[in-house]
Design an enzyme around this catalytic site. Sequence first.
Site, PDB file in Angstrom:
ATOM      1  N   CYS A  46       0.850  -1.186   0.000  1.00 21.06           N
ATOM      2  CA  CYS A  46       0.000   0.000   0.000  1.00 21.06           C
ATOM      3  C   CYS A  46       0.887   1.237   0.000  1.00 21.06           C
ATOM      4  CB  CYS A  46      -0.891   0.037   1.239  1.00 21.06           C
ATOM      5  SG  CYS A  46      -2.147  -1.239   1.290  1.00 21.06           S
ATOM      6  N   THR A  47       0.525   2.214  -0.804  1.00 22.34           N
ATOM      7  CA  THR A  47       1.247   3.477  -0.799  1.00 22.34           C
ATOM      8  C   THR A  47       0.995   4.209   0.509  1.00 22.34           C
ATOM      9  OG1 THR A  47       1.007   3.596  -3.190  1.00 22.34           O
ATOM     10  CG2 THR A  47       1.591   5.632  -2.059  1.00 22.34           C
TER      11      THR A  47
END
Length: 157
Positions: free
Chosen positions: A55-56
């Site tokens: 996940c960013t």
Amino acid sequence: MTETAAQDPRVEELVDNFALFDDWEDRFRYLIDLGRGLQPMDAALKTEETKVRGCTSQVWIVDRVEPGSDPGAPPTLHFTADSDAHIVKGLIAVLLAIYNGRTPREILAVDIKNAIARLGFAQHLSPNRANGLFSMVERIRALAASEAAGAASPGST
């Protein structure tokens, strides 16, 4: 018979709720509102071990196992999750609406790709957010698979 996204009442309710909005700007606002409704996550649970990879944004997911409602019934999983991004918190809320309170077997049987497609997320999320969403799904599925394997092992608690 396994429950598919097309017959899953939780997915149907989400699809119906999102269909109430005419455009994706309103749907994103609704998604953000869903995220605001998440139970707060204790800061002590936000560790490297509970962090979702891929996940960013910062995302953490933990599970809690509760015994089945009847003697001999399989346990159910309940998830607590958080993110530092508003839309991602909304995506978490959607996943928890689908997965919370189900047995590991039920969680693993959900056709989440179909559910995400029916919700329209596949076409309206950026590639990074879509990858993050599937990373969250994989974390939930891994927790369910681990619990299912542990429950099937002799001597597991």
